[in-house]
Write an enzyme that holds these catalytic residues in place. Structure first.
Site, PDB file in Angstrom:
ATOM      1  N   ARG A  42       0.577  -1.115   0.056  1.00  0.00           N
ATOM      2  CA  ARG A  42       0.056  -0.009   0.106  1.00  0.00           C
ATOM      3  C   ARG A  42       0.852   1.237  -0.155  1.00  0.00           C
ATOM      4  O   ARG A  42       0.337   2.286  -0.120  1.00  0.00           O
ATOM      5  CB  ARG A  42      -1.012  -0.034   1.138  1.00  0.00           C
ATOM      6  CG  ARG A  42      -2.095  -0.978   0.801  1.00  0.00           C
ATOM      7  CD  ARG A  42      -3.306  -1.118   2.037  1.00  0.00           C
ATOM      8  NE  ARG A  42      -3.428   0.272   2.544  1.00  0.00           N
ATOM      9  CZ  ARG A  42      -3.516   0.575   3.863  1.00  0.00           C
ATOM     10  NH1 ARG A  42      -3.072  -0.310   4.769  1.00  0.00           N
ATOM     11  NH2 ARG A  42      -3.686   1.681   4.253  1.00  0.00           N
ATOM     12  N   ASN A  43       2.192   1.260   0.224  1.00  0.00           N
ATOM     13  CA  ASN A  43       3.022   2.055  -0.008  1.00  0.00           C
ATOM     14  C   ASN A  43       3.096   2.986  -1.218  1.00  0.00           C
ATOM     15  O   ASN A  43       2.854   2.087  -2.383  1.00  0.00           O
ATOM     16  CB  ASN A  43       4.538   1.934   0.442  1.00  0.00           C
ATOM     17  CG  ASN A  43       5.268   3.280   0.691  1.00  0.00           C
ATOM     18  OD1 ASN A  43       5.479   3.963  -0.029  1.00  0.00           O
ATOM     19  ND2 ASN A  43       5.637   3.517   1.984  1.00  0.00           N
ATOM     20  N   GLN A  44       2.936   4.071  -1.425  1.00  0.00           N
ATOM     21  CA  GLN A  44       2.614   4.811  -2.736  1.00  0.00           C
ATOM     22  C   GLN A  44       4.097   5.150  -3.299  1.00  0.00           C
ATOM     23  O   GLN A  44       4.090   5.870  -4.593  1.00  0.00           O
ATOM     24  CB  GLN A  44       1.921   6.126  -2.527  1.00  0.00           C
ATOM     25  CG  GLN A  44       0.367   5.630  -2.103  1.00  0.00           C
ATOM     26  CD  GLN A  44      -0.357   6.967  -1.642  1.00  0.00           C
ATOM     27  OE1 GLN A  44       0.396   7.815  -1.116  1.00  0.00           O
ATOM     28  NE2 GLN A  44      -1.711   6.885  -1.826  1.00  0.00           N
ATOM     29  N   PHE A  45       5.017   4.939  -2.734  1.00  0.00           N
ATOM     30  CA  PHE A  45       6.374   5.281  -3.311  1.00  0.00           C
ATOM     31  C   PHE A  45       6.754   5.021  -4.778  1.00  0.00           C
ATOM     32  O   PHE A  45       6.990   5.855  -5.558  1.00  0.00           O
ATOM     33  CB  PHE A  45       7.544   4.655  -2.403  1.00  0.00           C
ATOM     34  CG  PHE A  45       8.803   4.961  -2.778  1.00  0.00           C
ATOM     35  CD1 PHE A  45       9.544   6.219  -2.653  1.00  0.00           C
ATOM     36  CD2 PHE A  45       9.550   4.232  -3.826  1.00  0.00           C
ATOM     37  CE1 PHE A  45      10.834   6.602  -3.391  1.00  0.00           C
ATOM     38  CE2 PHE A  45      10.825   4.537  -4.304  1.00  0.00           C
ATOM     39  CZ  PHE A  45      11.114   5.685  -4.184  1.00  0.00           C
ATOM     40  N   SER A 142       5.071   9.016   1.556  1.00  0.00           N
ATOM     41  CA  SER A 142       4.578   7.912   0.607  1.00  0.00           C
ATOM     42  C   SER A 142       3.776   6.876   1.233  1.00  0.00           C
ATOM     43  O   SER A 142       3.120   6.205   0.737  1.00  0.00           O
ATOM     44  CB  SER A 142       5.426   7.397  -0.263  1.00  0.00           C
ATOM     45  OG  SER A 142       6.398   6.563   0.267  1.00  0.00           O
TER      46      SER A 142
END
Length: 168
Positions: A42-45, A142
């Site tokens: 789920r991290n948007q990095f 992020s």
């Protein structure tokens, strides 16, 4: 936080010609378990780095993602080498030991800027790199715990495109 194990971060990923260093705080448990920067699904990095590079990264496997960042002059590391942490939240970090950022930056002759993924990273970078004539760019985290929507995060992260190598 007694009894909480001390967690050690990941080694730096530095391309031969590093023009942009992206610093996080300390990888969360999912990233450490996977031995991958920004390994939590789920991290948007990686979506944000697609905005920066203009390249598809999310659907690629991790080694290819790193290779694409490296080809664009983007390095990865964290401001914290190790700490005690009860959860993956930055607010739970205790007894943090910093990474040696200043010596790393000193041996990167092509470095144009340091980008900080979140407030804790920005504070750590400002402390560690004080006196270096290098832009330090504070960015919204992020992390999925940072509730700013992806479009607003992308607007801020887009500024990093000026500091990466052209595709090729």
């Amino acid at each position: 936080m007694t009894g909480t194990a001390r967690l050690a971060g990941l080694p730096p990923i530095i391309p031969d010609r590093c023009t942009l260093l992206v610093l996080g705080s300390l990888p969360g448990r999912a990233s450490l378990a996977a031995a991958q920067y920004y390994g939590h699904p789920r991290n948007q990095f990686w979506r944000l780095m697609e905005v920066v590079t203009g390249e598809s990264l999310v659907g690629q496997d991790y080694p290819l993602r790193l290779a694409r960042l490296g080809a664009r002059g983007i390095g990865l590391w964290d401001v914290i080498a190790s700490a005690r942490r009860g959860s993956s939240l930055d607010g739970d970090i205790r007894e943090a030991a910093p990474n040696p950022l200043a010596p790393l930056v000193a041996r990167l002759p092509d470095l144009r800027a340091v980008a900080c993924n979140g407030a804790l990273s920005a504070r750590g970078a400002a402390r560690a790199l004080q006196g270096h004539d290098l832009p330090i760019i504070a960015l919204p985290s992020s992390s999925p715990a940072h509730t700013l929507d992806l479009a607003a995060k992308a607007d801020a992260w887009r500024a990093l495109a000026d500091h990466v190598l052209p595709p090729g």
